[in-house]
Write an enzyme that holds these catalytic residues in place. Structure first.
Site, PDB file in Angstrom:
ATOM      1  N   LYS A  38       0.865  -1.180   0.037  1.00 26.40           N
ATOM      2  CA  LYS A  38      -0.051   0.002  -0.029  1.00 26.40           C
ATOM      3  C   LYS A  38       0.840   1.346   0.085  1.00 26.40           C
ATOM      4  O   LYS A  38       0.439   2.269  -0.456  1.00 26.40           O
ATOM      5  CB  LYS A  38      -0.991   0.234   1.294  1.00 26.40           C
ATOM      6  CG  LYS A  38      -1.749  -1.186   1.452  1.00 26.40           C
ATOM      7  CD  LYS A  38      -2.863  -1.317   0.199  1.00 26.40           C
ATOM      8  CE  LYS A  38      -4.054  -2.235   0.407  1.00 26.40           C
ATOM      9  NZ  LYS A  38      -3.485  -3.658   0.702  1.00 26.40           N
TER      10      LYS A  38
HETATM   11  C1  LIG Z   1      -4.386  -4.963   0.340  1.00 25.56           C
HETATM   12  C2  LIG Z   1      -3.517  -6.065   0.186  1.00 25.56           C
HETATM   13  C3  LIG Z   1      -3.911  -7.149  -0.594  1.00 25.56           C
HETATM   14  C4  LIG Z   1      -4.956  -7.003  -1.592  1.00 25.56           C
HETATM   15  O1  LIG Z   1      -4.870  -5.966  -2.653  1.00 25.56           O
HETATM   16  P1  LIG Z   1      -5.967  -5.496  -3.368  1.00 25.56           P
HETATM   17  O2  LIG Z   1      -5.494  -4.459  -4.282  1.00 25.56           O
HETATM   18  O3  LIG Z   1      -6.939  -4.990  -2.338  1.00 25.56           O
HETATM   19  O4  LIG Z   1      -6.505  -6.542  -4.406  1.00 25.56           O
HETATM   20  C5  LIG Z   1      -2.879  -8.154  -0.733  1.00 25.56           C
HETATM   21  N1  LIG Z   1      -1.894  -8.434  -0.110  1.00 25.56           N
HETATM   22  C6  LIG Z   1      -1.633  -7.299   1.097  1.00 25.56           C
HETATM   23  C7  LIG Z   1      -0.406  -7.559   2.166  1.00 25.56           C
HETATM   24  C8  LIG Z   1      -2.514  -6.289   1.384  1.00 25.56           C
HETATM   25  O5  LIG Z   1      -2.258  -5.218   2.127  1.00 25.56           O
END
Ligand SMILES: *Cc1c(COP(=O)(O)O)cnc(C)c1O
Length: 497
Positions: A113
């Site tokens: 993120k």
């Molecule tokens: C948010 C997240 C995901 C999923 O990603 P999306 O964009 O919501 O599909 C997968 N792994 C981790 C560690 C995340 O923080």
């Protein structure tokens, strides 16, 4: 470039407007009306650049109301070496059998993120300025764990913004919770919701579409914005790392320019994999996009059952909490793109989802989607086995989310025999999810240690990332828990931030 809502394409807005506002007034998601192609010249330039340069270059294709200088400046600050541990921003680590781990978790909160949320504050504050917005932007975030902390880290003490994060009280890892409740900054608030992530996400969407709340905030000089992947400013920065990985693989001799790759992504809200889809539409040579889910396999069923989406099913809490989601918001964008920007269809399908929790997409749209995507799922036991096998066979330590993707990829390969070199998105540091990782490795947990950082370090001989190691000394600041039915009332807290 103009942006339109997935539910009404007659309303056209600029990139800055889309980013400042987050979601369209009709509840739809802002989308570009075309995918700018990567030219031969682009590839040559990109190949020579570092991550900051590549990011600015890709963003420039979409954010045409921003200057190249602005974007280069934001990228330099968002991906500054000191924020990414002084190493490559998004390194590609080769494993055996043509697998390449695209590590997206070297940022300040140790999950992918950060790749978007270190950039978004720059894009958002500039967008407010460009649209002549004078109100304070109040960013509401629903989180399954990682977005919350990454958004708090990106926006704390950013002038002209306030941020409020909602997380499911029993739906995040101890480390994720500790990261959020110890967040510093004057403009931040963190609230636990009694419910799961979908409840938190639906509640935030409800606030966004509640005219009375919006009017009250407006009176007090505030407006709402979003840092979830419903915001185009969250999604756009994610396209660059797939292009960057490709350039790095060419450089390393793993592939030749023009060769196809497969991309497998552990998926929750469908944002990360949608960014890979967009990269493909721009000309990134991709054979298949492989969508990996945990036991909450609503997307696996969607892809395997002819485009039938049905969220009416049990919700499971798993060892990969950031993927415990039954309403994958960004699928709405895929439907809009794959139906040739059919806003009427998209809006009908989303109405059905809201009313019945399910919908069926038309056959011709599904056939288009099927050409690009494959999908699979993985339970906690299989994820644990994968973590153990990778560690024992390759001395590669991965987290529970990444393990889901590795497992699903291996299944895909065994099922299809497709040996195209693969990029697997590695989305979090294993130290964010110590407990299940230690258990997978057959190690011992330390009693009364919330984070279990030391135990995982001891077991693997790997140091815990610095931003996680310092949390033990921080004092929790937030302990508010509210029922999901009362979420609207929490908006009044924004006034006092
Ligand atoms: C948010 C997240 C995901 C999923 O990603 P999306 O964009 O919501 O599909 C997968 N792994 C981790 C560690 C995340 O923080």
């Amino acid at each position: 470039m103009e942006y339109v809502s997935t539910r009404d394409k007659s309303c056209k807005v600029s990139a800055a407007f889309a980013i400042a506002n987050g979601i369209a007034p009709d509840g739809g998601l802002y989308c570009p009306m075309s995918f700018p192609a990567l030219t031969e010249q682009d590839w040559q330039t990109l190949a020579k650049m570092d991550y900051k340069g590549r990011s600015a270059q890709i963003l420039a294709k979409y954010l045409t109301d921003f200057s190249a200088e602005e974007l280069a400046d934001y990228a330099a600050r968002a991906y500054a070496d000191d924020k990414f541990g002084g190493r490559d921003t998004a390194p590609v680590v080769p494993l055996s059998a043509g697998r390449h781990m695209l590590e997206l978790w070297h940022g300040p909160t140790c999950a992918f993120k950060d790749m978007a949320l270190q950039m978004l504050p720059h894009l958002l504050t500039a967008s407010l300025r460009k649209t002549g917005e004078t109100r304070t932007a109040c960013i509401l975030v629903a989180t399954s764990g990682d977005t919350g902390k990454a958004a708090l880290d990106g926006f704390h003490d950013v002038k002209g913004t306030k941020i409020m994060v909602y997380y499911p009280v029993d739906g995040v890892s101890p480390m994720q919770k500790l990261q959020m409740v110890t967040q510093e900054g004057k403009n931040v608030e963190v609230i636990a919701i009694r419910g799961n992530f979908d409840d938190a996400q639906s509640a935030v969407k409800r606030i966004f579409t509640d005219q009375k709340t919006r009017a009250e905030l407006d009176r007090d000089g505030m407006m709402l914005s979003s840092a979830n992947s419903i915001n185009w400013g969250r999604l756009a920065p994610q396209i660059a790392y797939y292009v960057s990985a490709y350039c790095d693989m060419v450089k390393a001799g793993a592939i030749k320019m023009g060769d196809k790759i497969n991309i497998c992504v552990p998926t929750g809200n469908f944002g990360n994999i949608l960014a890979a889809y967009i990269a493909k539409q721009m000309g990134l040579p991709v054979n298949k996009l492989i969508c990996a889910s945990n036991r909450n396999n609503v997307l696996t069923d969607f892809f395997q059952k002819g485009g039938s989406y049905d969220k009416n099913r049990a919700f499971y809490t798993t060892t990969s909490p950031s993927m415990d989601i039954l309403i994958s918001s960004n699928l709405e964008r895929l439907l809009f793109f794959a139906s040739d920007y059919n806003d009427k269809l998209t809006s009908e399908l989303m109405d059905k989802l809201a009313q019945n929790g399910s919908y069926q997409i038309p056959q011709d749209v599904f056939e288009k989607i099927e050409r690009d995507f494959d999908a699979g799922c993985c339970d906690d036991g299989q994820a644990a086995q994968t973590i153990r096998a990778l560690w024992e066979n390759e001395r590669y330590l991965c987290d529970t989310h990444t393990a889901v993707a590795v497992h699903v990829y291996e299944d895909y390969r065994a099922r299809t025999g497709d040996a195209t070199p693969a990029v697997i998105a590695s989305t979090a540091s294993p130290f964010k999810f110590c407990r299940p990782v230690i258990e997978a490795l057959g190690g011992m947990l330390v009693r009364d240690d919330v984070t279990q950082l030391a135990a995982l370090s001891e077991l693997t001989g790997m140091p815990a990332p610095a931003p996680l190691a310092v949390l033990a000394d921080k004092i929790p600041r937030f302990d508010r828990v509210v029922d999901k039915a009362d979420i609207l009332s929490t908006v009044s807290l924004l006034k006092d931030l």
